[in-house]
Write a protein that holds these residues in place. Structure first.
Motif, mmCIF file in Angstrom:
data_model
loop_
_atom_site.group_PDB
_atom_site.id
_atom_site.type_symbol
_atom_site.label_atom_id
_atom_site.label_comp_id
_atom_site.label_asym_id
_atom_site.label_seq_id
_atom_site.Cartn_x
_atom_site.Cartn_y
_atom_site.Cartn_z
ATOM 1 N N LYS A 360 3.428 4.253 4.145
ATOM 2 C CA LYS A 360 3.148 3.578 5.418
ATOM 3 C C LYS A 360 1.861 4.114 6.039
ATOM 4 O O LYS A 360 1.032 3.339 6.537
ATOM 5 C CB LYS A 360 4.322 3.776 6.380
ATOM 6 N N ARG A 361 1.691 5.409 6.005
ATOM 7 C CA ARG A 361 0.490 6.016 6.589
ATOM 8 C C ARG A 361 -0.783 5.470 5.946
ATOM 9 O O ARG A 361 -1.748 5.109 6.629
ATOM 10 C CB ARG A 361 0.558 7.533 6.417
ATOM 11 N N MET A 362 -0.805 5.415 4.630
ATOM 12 C CA MET A 362 -2.011 4.975 3.934
ATOM 13 C C MET A 362 -2.282 3.492 4.168
ATOM 14 O O MET A 362 -3.439 3.075 4.298
ATOM 15 C CB MET A 362 -1.891 5.277 2.432
ATOM 16 N N LYS A 363 -1.234 2.690 4.239
ATOM 17 C CA LYS A 363 -1.424 1.259 4.486
ATOM 18 C C LYS A 363 -1.881 0.985 5.914
ATOM 19 O O LYS A 363 -2.662 0.063 6.165
ATOM 20 C CB LYS A 363 -0.132 0.504 4.174
ATOM 21 N N ASP A 364 -1.400 1.808 6.861
ATOM 22 C CA ASP A 364 -1.849 1.667 8.247
ATOM 23 C C ASP A 364 -3.304 2.099 8.399
ATOM 24 O O ASP A 364 -4.097 1.443 9.084
ATOM 25 C CB ASP A 364 -0.977 2.512 9.181
ATOM 26 N N ALA A 365 -3.634 3.240 7.775
ATOM 27 C CA ALA A 365 -4.972 3.810 7.947
ATOM 28 C C ALA A 365 -6.032 3.044 7.166
ATOM 29 O O ALA A 365 -7.191 2.961 7.581
ATOM 30 C CB ALA A 365 -4.972 5.274 7.533
ATOM 31 N N PHE A 366 -5.638 2.472 6.028
ATOM 32 C CA PHE A 366 -6.590 1.789 5.153
ATOM 33 C C PHE A 366 -6.028 0.416 4.764
ATOM 34 O O PHE A 366 -5.513 0.250 3.653
ATOM 35 C CB PHE A 366 -6.876 2.623 3.899
ATOM 36 N N PRO A 367 -6.066 -0.552 5.664
ATOM 37 C CA PRO A 367 -5.497 -1.872 5.370
ATOM 38 C C PRO A 367 -6.081 -2.464 4.082
ATOM 39 O O PRO A 367 -7.285 -2.415 3.860
ATOM 40 C CB PRO A 367 -5.907 -2.705 6.595
ATOM 41 N N GLY A 368 -5.193 -2.984 3.254
ATOM 42 C CA GLY A 368 -5.633 -3.582 1.994
ATOM 43 C C GLY A 368 -5.791 -2.588 0.868
ATOM 44 O O GLY A 368 -6.085 -2.979 -0.278
ATOM 45 N N LEU A 369 -5.586 -1.300 1.130
ATOM 46 C CA LEU A 369 -5.739 -0.286 0.085
ATOM 47 C C LEU A 369 -4.691 -0.478 -1.002
ATOM 48 O O LEU A 369 -3.511 -0.664 -0.721
ATOM 49 C CB LEU A 369 -5.601 1.113 0.703
ATOM 50 N N GLN A 370 -5.130 -0.432 -2.249
ATOM 51 C CA GLN A 370 -4.231 -0.529 -3.392
ATOM 52 C C GLN A 370 -4.071 0.847 -4.021
ATOM 53 O O GLN A 370 -5.063 1.526 -4.300
ATOM 54 C CB GLN A 370 -4.781 -1.511 -4.433
ATOM 55 N N PHE A 371 -2.829 1.277 -4.219
ATOM 56 C CA PHE A 371 -2.585 2.532 -4.922
ATOM 57 C C PHE A 371 -1.231 2.453 -5.627
ATOM 58 O O PHE A 371 -0.381 1.637 -5.276
ATOM 59 C CB PHE A 371 -2.635 3.736 -3.965
ATOM 60 N N ASP A 372 -1.052 3.283 -6.634
ATOM 61 C CA ASP A 372 0.169 3.265 -7.440
ATOM 62 C C ASP A 372 1.199 4.216 -6.857
ATOM 63 O O ASP A 372 0.869 5.338 -6.461
ATOM 64 C CB ASP A 372 -0.130 3.678 -8.879
ATOM 65 N N VAL A 373 2.448 3.774 -6.803
ATOM 66 C CA VAL A 373 3.572 4.634 -6.437
ATOM 67 C C VAL A 373 4.473 4.726 -7.661
ATOM 68 O O VAL A 373 5.057 3.733 -8.086
ATOM 69 C CB VAL A 373 4.342 4.076 -5.231
ATOM 70 N N LEU A 374 4.557 5.913 -8.233
ATOM 71 C CA LEU A 374 5.239 6.103 -9.511
ATOM 72 C C LEU A 374 6.471 6.983 -9.327
ATOM 73 O O LEU A 374 6.467 7.918 -8.530
ATOM 74 C CB LEU A 374 4.286 6.751 -10.517
ATOM 75 N N GLY A 375 7.512 6.664 -10.072
ATOM 76 C CA GLY A 375 8.739 7.453 -10.003
ATOM 77 C C GLY A 375 9.767 6.883 -9.059
ATOM 78 O O GLY A 375 10.911 7.330 -9.036
ATOM 79 N N THR A 376 9.385 5.886 -8.257
ATOM 80 C CA THR A 376 10.347 5.222 -7.378
ATOM 81 C C THR A 376 10.889 3.992 -8.100
ATOM 82 O O THR A 376 10.215 3.411 -8.963
ATOM 83 C CB THR A 376 9.695 4.787 -6.058
ATOM 84 N N PRO A 377 12.107 3.559 -7.783
ATOM 85 C CA PRO A 377 12.683 2.406 -8.484
ATOM 86 C C PRO A 377 11.823 1.148 -8.343
ATOM 87 O O PRO A 377 11.322 0.846 -7.261
ATOM 88 C CB PRO A 377 14.033 2.217 -7.793
ATOM 89 N N LYS A 378 11.663 0.449 -9.436
ATOM 90 C CA LYS A 378 10.921 -0.808 -9.431
ATOM 91 C C LYS A 378 11.826 -2.009 -9.707
ATOM 92 O O LYS A 378 11.403 -3.151 -9.588
ATOM 93 C CB LYS A 378 9.799 -0.765 -10.484
ATOM 94 N N ASP A 379 13.061 -1.730 -10.100
ATOM 95 C CA ASP A 379 14.021 -2.804 -10.358
ATOM 96 C C ASP A 379 15.422 -2.288 -10.050
ATOM 97 O O ASP A 379 15.621 -1.120 -9.690
ATOM 98 C CB ASP A 379 13.924 -3.302 -11.810
ATOM 99 N N ALA A 380 16.404 -3.164 -10.217
ATOM 100 C CA ALA A 380 17.780 -2.814 -9.879
ATOM 101 C C ALA A 380 18.301 -1.673 -10.745
ATOM 102 O O ALA A 380 19.047 -0.811 -10.282
ATOM 103 C CB ALA A 380 18.675 -4.046 -10.007
ATOM 104 N N ALA A 381 17.889 -1.653 -12.025
ATOM 105 C CA ALA A 381 18.348 -0.590 -12.927
ATOM 106 C C ALA A 381 17.820 0.767 -12.471
ATOM 107 O O ALA A 381 18.541 1.771 -12.477
ATOM 108 C CB ALA A 381 17.891 -0.889 -14.356
ATOM 109 N N GLY A 382 16.553 0.801 -12.055
ATOM 110 C CA GLY A 382 15.981 2.051 -11.549
ATOM 111 C C GLY A 382 16.662 2.499 -10.272
ATOM 112 O O GLY A 382 16.903 3.697 -10.058
ATOM 113 N N ALA A 383 16.993 1.545 -9.402
ATOM 114 C CA ALA A 383 17.683 1.875 -8.166
ATOM 115 C C ALA A 383 19.084 2.413 -8.454
ATOM 116 O O ALA A 383 19.556 3.354 -7.817
ATOM 117 C CB ALA A 383 17.762 0.640 -7.273
#
Length: 541
Positions: A360-383
């Motif tokens: 949230k901090r990075m999206k607020d501070a840098f609108p439109g910024l693209q970055f990868d978030v790895l290790g968090t669930p990306k689908d139902a199986a990961g969740a």
């Protein structure tokens, strides 16, 4: 592009960060201060401060994990480290401090591996264990790699009972080799120094006259324009000053001050304040205070450091385009500063609470910024896998999917039926309203759970209840939710009082909470100021 990893930084470093791929490492690990840190979210006026969770527990204990990591240290290839850690254990036994140092030694070995030969590491700590950490750092990096012990004065005074006030932290600065990146930093001159040493010309420009005698007396004597002395520079250097463009300084020739006899004085070189960079930065940093309660930069994370502190470190020991790594990134100040200064960045943290806050901090501070978030669930199986491994991390992650504050913590007593809270405003001048979030990660969900949420919404005088589930809802659940009726927004229509949302639907974007929030999340979370990115150091004067 930046990368944000969820997980144990030891595993992430070993599995994802290649050898000699990082230019600068800053780490602010837990200090073993034996206290928990509460993460305080915003609470609108009129609501109790009920969204307090333990961000992390700053305590390490000797147990199976410490024993396993100690065994790794005694069997890895760096013999000096193996001997050092065994010596410390003989002295400290199986204490909490020993568990902490074991954890740090293992990770520092990996951090040295990923650091480029031109790279540097800054380790931020307090006096609780800094003396032991220095031993570990000297062994891992080599004593010759130690550059400085920086003292950061983070407060003006503390009223610590029965002892001196503790107002500083320590930052150890190490480099991988002598070829480290180094960009000197400067601070402004004091007004006392300016008043004592500098004169003001009619134009407003400030100047002083500098002594040009050799301070060590090693230069040969020679005659310059009728004055014989051991000058600080050779004859050609003095002639460059003599032939420089004329200035408005009275009784001067070029950049040389002339005495009454028409010859250069020994204190003769003219310099101007606007040509000076300032005072070279020393190891005592007392010009950056820690973030206090009213600081606009403060996001509520307990150990948040000022951006100015990280910007200083990043500017000194990296260049635009370089890679900055923070393996204990907390609320993301290091990665924020790195992005702002045009660096690539890698952040690692072991809690979804921190990862969600950084996103949230990075999206607020840098609108439109693209970055990868790895290790968090990306689908139902990961969740599902996360829910099976750690239900609290799953709950925090699920709350982040709908922009909710996590509610209370792991040790807050009986289950209240609330896992998250959202505050919203759907009237321009109306009071803040509340949404209750309930998260279920099990395979079996029932109508009774929806009935419980309805009761919780009524008890808490909330407007809406969100039920987030890994498992698709049953027909009786859907009927029970529908029986709750609607929340009637004064100007925006009706919204289901109880809303069932599946993790799969939230991840795909097919589902989302239904309500109007004129504050755009500003009542639940403090918004980071939008930044203007720059790779340049800001002017001092």
């Amino acid at each position: 592009m930046g990368r944000l990893y969820f997980g144990d930084n030891l595993d992430i470093l070993r599995e994802h960060i290649p050898d000699e791929s990082v230019d600068l490492i800053y780490l602010d690990p837990p200090f073993n201060s034996k206290r928990g840190y509460n993460l305080l979210f915003r609470t609108p006026k009129g609501h109790e401060s009920d969204a307090q969770v333990t961000a992390f527990e700053d305590t390490w204990h000797w147990g199976e994990q410490a024993e396993r990591e100690f065994d790794e240290l005694t069997h890895q290839s760096n013999i000096d480290v193996a001997e050092m850690i065994q010596s410390l254990r003989r002295f400290l036994k199986e204490s909490d401090v020993m568990a902490y140092l074991t954890m740090m030694a293992n990770r520092l070995l990996e951090l040295r591996r990923v650091l480029k030969p031109t790279g540097s590491l800054y380790l931020h700590c307090d006096p609780t264990a800094s003396h032991y950490l220095k031993i570990v750092l000297d062994t891992v990096f080599g004593a010759e790699s130690f550059q400085n012990e920086i003292v950061w004065k983070r407060a003006s005074a503390h009223n610590d009972p029965n002892k001196y006030g503790n107002i500083h932290d320590v930052i150890f600065f190490y480099s991988r080799s002598r070829q480290r990146i180094w960009n000197p930093q400067y601070t402004a001159y004091s007004q006392e120094y300016l008043d004592a040493e500098w004169k003001i010309l009619p134009s407003g420009r400030m100047y002083k006259v500098e002594n040009m005698l050799d301070p060590q007396g090693k230069m040969a004597e020679y005659d310059f324009m009728g004055t014989v002395a051991r000058w600080r520079t050779n004859h050609d250097g003095m002639m460059e000053l003599w032939n420089a463009p004329q200035t408005e300084v009275p009784d001067s020739h070029g950049r040389i001050k002339i005495g009454r006899n028409g010859r250069p004085t020994k204190r003769c070189r003219i310099i101007f304040l606007d040509e000076m960079k300032g005072v070279p930065l020393q190891t005592w940093w007392d010009d950056i205070y820690s973030l206090r309660g009213g600081a606009t930069e403060r996001l509520g994370y307990p150990t948040q450091k000022p951006l100015a502190l990280l910007e200083r470190i990043i500017q000194a020991s990296s260049n635009p385009g370089d890679v900055v790594l923070d393996p204990f990134c907390g609320c993301g100040t290091a990665v924020h500063a790195a992005q702002k200064l045009g660096r690539e960045w890698i952040g690692i943290d072991i809690t979804h609470l921190a990862i969600g806050l950084i996103e949230k901090r990075m999206k607020d501070a840098f609108p439109g910024l693209q970055f990868d978030v790895l290790g968090t669930p990306k689908d139902a199986a990961g969740a599902q896998d996360l829910a099976a491994r750690d239900k609290y991390q799953f709950q925090w992650w699920a709350c982040a999917l709908v922009g909710a504050q996590p509610y209370q913590g792991k040790k807050k007593g009986a289950d209240t039926g609330i896992d998250g809270v959202i505050y919203f405003r759907d009237e321009a001048k109306g009071a803040a309203k509340k949404i209750i979030v309930s998260v279920k990660g099990g395979e079996h969900v029932t109508r009774t759970m929806i009935a419980d949420l309805k009761n919780t919404v009524e008890r808490e005088k909330a407007s809406i209840g969100l039920f987030i589930t890994l498992t698709p809802p049953t027909k009786p659940m859907v009927s029970e939710a529908a029986s709750a009726g609607f929340y009637v927004s004064p100007h925006h229509g009706n919204f289901p009082k109880i809303q069932i949302l599946t993790v799969e639907g939230l991840l795909s974007g097919a589902e989302a909470p239904k309500y109007i929030d004129l504050s755009q999340g500003g009542l639940s979370f403090k918004k980071a100021k939008q930044e203007k990115q720059t790779g340049e150091q800001q002017p001092l004067f």
